[in-house]
Design a protein around this motif. Structure first.
Motif, short mmCIF file in Angstrom:
data_model
loop_
_atom_site.label_atom_id
_atom_site.label_comp_id
_atom_site.label_asym_id
_atom_site.label_seq_id
_atom_site.Cartn_x
_atom_site.Cartn_y
_atom_site.Cartn_z
N LEU A 61 -5.37 -8.35 -4.89
CA LEU A 61 -4.01 -8.32 -4.35
C LEU A 61 -3.64 -6.91 -3.91
O LEU A 61 -3.12 -6.70 -2.80
N MET A 62 -3.90 -5.92 -4.76
CA MET A 62 -3.56 -4.54 -4.41
C MET A 62 -4.37 -4.05 -3.22
O MET A 62 -3.89 -3.25 -2.41
N LYS A 63 -5.61 -4.52 -3.08
CA LYS A 63 -6.41 -4.12 -1.92
C LYS A 63 -5.77 -4.62 -0.63
O LYS A 63 -5.67 -3.88 0.36
N HIS A 64 -5.30 -5.87 -0.64
CA HIS A 64 -4.63 -6.41 0.54
C HIS A 64 -3.35 -5.61 0.84
O HIS A 64 -3.07 -5.28 1.99
N LEU A 65 -2.56 -5.33 -0.19
CA LEU A 65 -1.31 -4.59 0.01
C LEU A 65 -1.60 -3.17 0.52
O LEU A 65 -0.91 -2.68 1.42
N ALA A 66 -2.59 -2.50 -0.07
CA ALA A 66 -2.91 -1.14 0.34
C ALA A 66 -3.41 -1.11 1.79
O ALA A 66 -3.05 -0.22 2.57
N ASP A 67 -4.26 -2.08 2.14
CA ASP A 67 -4.75 -2.13 3.53
C ASP A 67 -3.61 -2.39 4.51
O ASP A 67 -3.57 -1.80 5.60
N THR A 68 -2.68 -3.26 4.13
CA THR A 68 -1.54 -3.56 5.00
C THR A 68 -0.66 -2.33 5.18
O THR A 68 -0.18 -2.04 6.29
N VAL A 74 1.61 3.90 6.87
CA VAL A 74 2.08 4.58 5.66
C VAL A 74 1.07 5.65 5.26
O VAL A 74 -0.14 5.39 5.20
N HIS A 75 1.55 6.86 4.99
CA HIS A 75 0.68 7.96 4.59
C HIS A 75 0.68 8.05 3.06
O HIS A 75 1.73 8.13 2.43
N THR A 76 -0.49 8.07 2.48
CA THR A 76 -0.64 8.15 1.02
C THR A 76 -1.23 9.50 0.65
O THR A 76 -2.26 9.91 1.20
#
Length: 355
Positions: A61-68, A74-76
């Motif tokens: 789930l977090m991988k999908h959210l991070a990729d989106t 969005v800059h991390t």
């Protein structure tokens, strides 16, 4: 994200590969099943190479959210720690950050969002409130408090039960006196809360060979009991309750279980059956309980004045477990996602028109 259209009905922390739906909050157990028709609301994303406790549904789930987020521009900034908030009068206008010892400041154009979990990993805060999730050092909560945000439920927390759910459902959960204190077939975290907050971790699990074998087949979990005996009186000597207490508890449970009933704790009929010797006891006194906190700022409203008259701190927002949201005291699997989605979609209420 893909989900397999198959329901997993065995008690477990997470459904295995090939199953996309399960009961995750004890909805089908007392007292909740007595209030509303239960529905399996736990949705488990499909994935390959699942590694429970290491790489599972939360990871994908977090991988999908991070990729989106990355695709949206969005800059991390990694390896960066927020030191404190910057204010201009009462308004939060930015933050001081440190990256490999280099200090700099970030200016907020519209506002700043605190979203950094609870405080279970903070050495000082649990002493003042409660005792987590690694890295939840309470920094976001403390920064919110520093600029006037009120906090709520700082004594609250969720704890996992220190044994496999497949065994818990099939056992009798006993306090130090040899008495049951909760139905064993609910959400394991609810049993964990009751064991920690109400019983001070002084608990035992009593089961038999059938429960042990069914647990092994359901989850692969092999139970190594602390004591084994055909005689309940002998187990009482090992466990320490008053003579006859354990015998009375098992006798009462077995007599009702012969009818498929549990009038004491209301365990669902599907998990009710008489226990037969030889009995095994798992001594969980002072066992390790994983815990995370659920208290935090109250939607970053100011702590000044009565709660009904408090106002938001200008320029400051919060999301996820840094806010006091849906799982404010009780928690069940999935509500962290509901909480983050809920707080991410909330709108500021319209101001009331003057009469």
């Amino acid at each position: 994200m893909p989900f397999e259209p198959r329901l997993w009905t065995e008690p477990s922390w997470e459904a295995p590969s090939g199953y996309g739906l399960m009961f995750t909050g004890g909805e089908n157990a007392h007292p909740f099943a007595d209030i509303a028709a239960p529905a399996p609301r736990g949705h488990v994303p499909a994935m390959t190479n699942k590694k429970p406790g290491e790489q599972s549904a939360g990871w994908v789930l977090m991988k999908h959210l991070a990729d989106t987020a990355a695709d949206a521009g969005v800059h991390t900034h990694y390896n960066t720690r927020v030191g404190r908030l910057v204010v201009d009068g009462d308004r939060v206008v930015g933050a001081e950050v440190v990256t490999f010892g280099e200090r700099s400041f970030v200016k907020a154009r519209r506002g700043l969002v605190l979203s950094a979990g609870g405080f279970g990993a903070n050495a000082a805060m649990p002493g003042n409130h409660l005792t987590g999730t690694d890295g939840d050092d309470g920094s976001a909560i403390r920064m919110g408090q520093a600029v006037g945000a009120a906090v709520l439920h700082m004594e609250a927390g969720q704890t996992a039960f220190p044994a496999d759910p497949a065994l818990l459902y099939r056992s009798l959960l006993l306090d130090r006196h040899g008495n049951r204190f909760i139905n064993e077939d609910g959400y394991p975290g609810r049993a964990g809360q009751a064991s920690l907050f109400r019983q001070d971790r002084q608990i035992f699990l009593l089961y038999d060979d059938t429960a042990n074998e069914e647990t092994r087949q359901a989850s692969g979990y092999v139970v190594e009991p602390t004591w084994v005996s055909n005689d309940l009186a002998e187990l009482e000597t090992e466990m320490g309750p008053a003579p006859g207490a354990l015998t009375a508890t098992v006798g009462l449970y077995n007599a009702a279980a012969e009818k498929g009933e549990d009038p004491v704790c209301h365990k669902s009929a599907g998990w009710v059956r008489p226990l037969k010797p030889p009995y095994g006891v798992l001594d969980l006194r002072n066992a390790m309980f994983s815990i995370f906190t659920t208290g935090r700022p109250v939607h970053v409203v100011s702590r000044r004045g009565p709660l009904a008259r408090r106002r938001p701190v200008p320029g400051l927002c919060a999301a996820g477990r840094t806010t006091s949201g849906i799982p404010a005291w009780g928690y069940c699997s999935g509500t962290s996602l509901g909480d983050s989605t809920f707080s991410g979609q909330r709108h500021v209420p319209r101001r009331r028109q003057a009469p």
